[in-house]
Enzyme design. Sequence first.
Site, mmCIF file in Angstrom:
data_model
loop_
_atom_site.group_PDB
_atom_site.id
_atom_site.type_symbol
_atom_site.label_atom_id
_atom_site.label_comp_id
_atom_site.label_asym_id
_atom_site.label_seq_id
_atom_site.Cartn_x
_atom_site.Cartn_y
_atom_site.Cartn_z
ATOM 1 N NE ARG A 137 -18.877 -33.763 -46.863
ATOM 2 C CZ ARG A 137 -18.371 -32.666 -46.965
ATOM 3 N NH1 ARG A 137 -17.427 -32.585 -47.782
ATOM 4 N NH2 ARG A 137 -18.156 -31.316 -46.382
ATOM 5 C CE LYS A 163 -10.465 -15.137 -37.905
ATOM 6 N NZ LYS A 163 -9.896 -14.249 -39.280
ATOM 7 N N GLY A 213 -17.394 -26.917 -39.356
ATOM 8 C CA GLY A 213 -16.967 -27.583 -39.112
ATOM 9 C C GLY A 213 -15.924 -28.213 -37.950
ATOM 10 N N GLY A 255 -19.660 -24.484 -43.749
ATOM 11 C CA GLY A 255 -20.233 -23.304 -44.541
ATOM 12 C C GLY A 255 -21.983 -23.257 -44.539
HETATM 13 P P1 ADP Z 1 -15.989 -24.318 -36.930
HETATM 14 O O1 ADP Z 1 -15.203 -24.917 -37.829
HETATM 15 O O2 ADP Z 1 -16.900 -24.857 -35.779
HETATM 16 O O3 ADP Z 1 -17.431 -22.963 -37.281
HETATM 17 P P2 ADP Z 1 -14.367 -21.851 -35.941
HETATM 18 O O4 ADP Z 1 -13.425 -22.645 -37.141
HETATM 19 O O5 ADP Z 1 -14.752 -20.550 -35.504
HETATM 20 O O6 ADP Z 1 -15.162 -23.183 -35.076
HETATM 21 O O7 ADP Z 1 -13.356 -22.573 -34.647
HETATM 22 C C1 ADP Z 1 -12.876 -23.547 -34.885
HETATM 23 C C2 ADP Z 1 -10.887 -23.114 -34.146
HETATM 24 O O8 ADP Z 1 -10.622 -21.742 -33.232
HETATM 25 C C3 ADP Z 1 -10.337 -24.065 -33.791
HETATM 26 O O9 ADP Z 1 -9.392 -24.207 -35.049
HETATM 27 C C4 ADP Z 1 -9.443 -24.122 -32.485
HETATM 28 O O10 ADP Z 1 -7.894 -24.599 -32.764
HETATM 29 C C5 ADP Z 1 -9.510 -22.466 -32.521
HETATM 30 N N1 ADP Z 1 -9.085 -21.661 -31.138
HETATM 31 C C6 ADP Z 1 -10.610 -22.217 -30.161
HETATM 32 N N2 ADP Z 1 -10.531 -21.393 -29.132
HETATM 33 C C7 ADP Z 1 -9.152 -20.789 -28.932
HETATM 34 C C8 ADP Z 1 -8.487 -19.605 -28.707
HETATM 35 N N3 ADP Z 1 -8.671 -19.664 -27.442
HETATM 36 N N4 ADP Z 1 -6.910 -19.184 -29.219
HETATM 37 C C9 ADP Z 1 -6.899 -19.622 -30.267
HETATM 38 N N5 ADP Z 1 -7.750 -20.437 -31.154
HETATM 39 C C10 ADP Z 1 -9.400 -21.018 -30.841
HETATM 40 MG MG MG Z 2 -13.698 -24.073 -39.248
#
Ligand code: ADP
Ligand code: MG
Length: 390
Positions: A35, A197, A348, A371
């Site tokens: 950063r 999720k 992230g 975020g």
């Molecule tokens: P970002 O931070 O890019 O917005 P998220 O926080 O929504 O992404 O999701 C990332 C997480 O989702 C990772 O830690 C990954 O391990 C988890 N993940 C991806 N696919 C699955 C799955 N099939 N079952 C459980 N967790 C999952």
């Molecule tokens: Mg995340």
Amino acid sequence: MIKTIKDLDLKGKRVLIRVDFNVPMKDGKITNDNRIVAALPTIKYVIEQGGKVILFSHLGKVKTEEDKKTKTLKPVAERLSQLLGKEVLFVPATRGEKLENAIANLKEGEVLLFENTRFEKGETKNDPELGKYWASLGDVFINDAFGTAHRNHASNVGIAQHLPSAAGFLIEKEVKFIGGAVDNPERPLVAILGGAKVSDKIGVIENLIEKADKILVGGGMMFTFLKALGKNIGKSLVEDDKVELAKSLIEKAGDKLILPVDTVAAKEFKNDTEFRVVSVDEIADDEMGLDIGPATVELFTKELKDAKTVVWNGPMGVFEMENFAKGTMGICEAIAKLENATTIIGGGDSAAAAMQLGYADKFTHISTGGGASLEYLEGKTLPGIACLEK
Ligand code: ADP
Ligand code: MG
């Protein structure tokens, strides 16, 4: 349109720059200086223009007096000084005579960093007096902290109300790429959505369903969609209270929405366990899907082939475990092969996945805002950017 740094005359001016120096620290040492490095172009530009550089940032969460001991920006000043090859005057205060005198003595091209903005209680409440006070320390204001652009704080929105204000190079880039992709993309626009999720991403899914030509869904959230189609998903991650929503999104999106045809399933949530590739119609009761399968990678790759803009948020599987990283890697690979497309990854964990898997330089833009990137992808107005509008 927002104003950008090049719209401002900086020569001889006291230039307040809100940067994102919220770096990870361990035992008083910076563990990753990305950063700080990312802020250098804006800082160097202001130095070259003959501005007097006044930097400030938050660092972590400050709840108690004890926190103030560990959340000081002093180590950041030292690192920045090394990176710039130039002295950085650190002032351990967020207001008062010491700070005001140091600024009064600052010469053109000199750099000062003051203490963690969150040492002030009014910062996160956007206390109008605080914003006004900080604004009084400068002649112009540059916001380059994209990571907090979704927050309405004194050190970004508050100050901007009182001074000629513009975006630094980092925010300018985010607006150009994420803003461009969401508001005025070259088509076809293909969105790839994954991650843990559905509930974390409802806004992103809804906004991109409106805007994109195709939506490819993977990651943990795919199982809530598969369940909405009546499939057995075994022990996979699911949000039962979002199945109805998933149903309505499937209806709304029609042909646009593409769901996985296979998954990599295991009986336990760990890397060292048996796993198998299985059709989404044959997941056993005691299995959970932890990645998209090879047939899905192939299907998604085909859908991506003619894309002119790609927006990706959320890993396709549990990429942190090697055995379940192949789906995410496969999609990175498909994107790396696109020649004439603008490709953007935000979120992230998504950004971390692209870097960890070695594909960072294959994207047109990696949004590191966490975020802030998510809210931007949701089509929300970010207060830290809106306040820079012409
Ligand atoms: P970002 O931070 O890019 O917005 P998220 O926080 O929504 O992404 O999701 C990332 C997480 O989702 C990772 O830690 C990954 O391990 C988890 N993940 C991806 N696919 C699955 C799955 N099939 N079952 C459980 N967790 C999952
Ligand atoms: Mg995340």
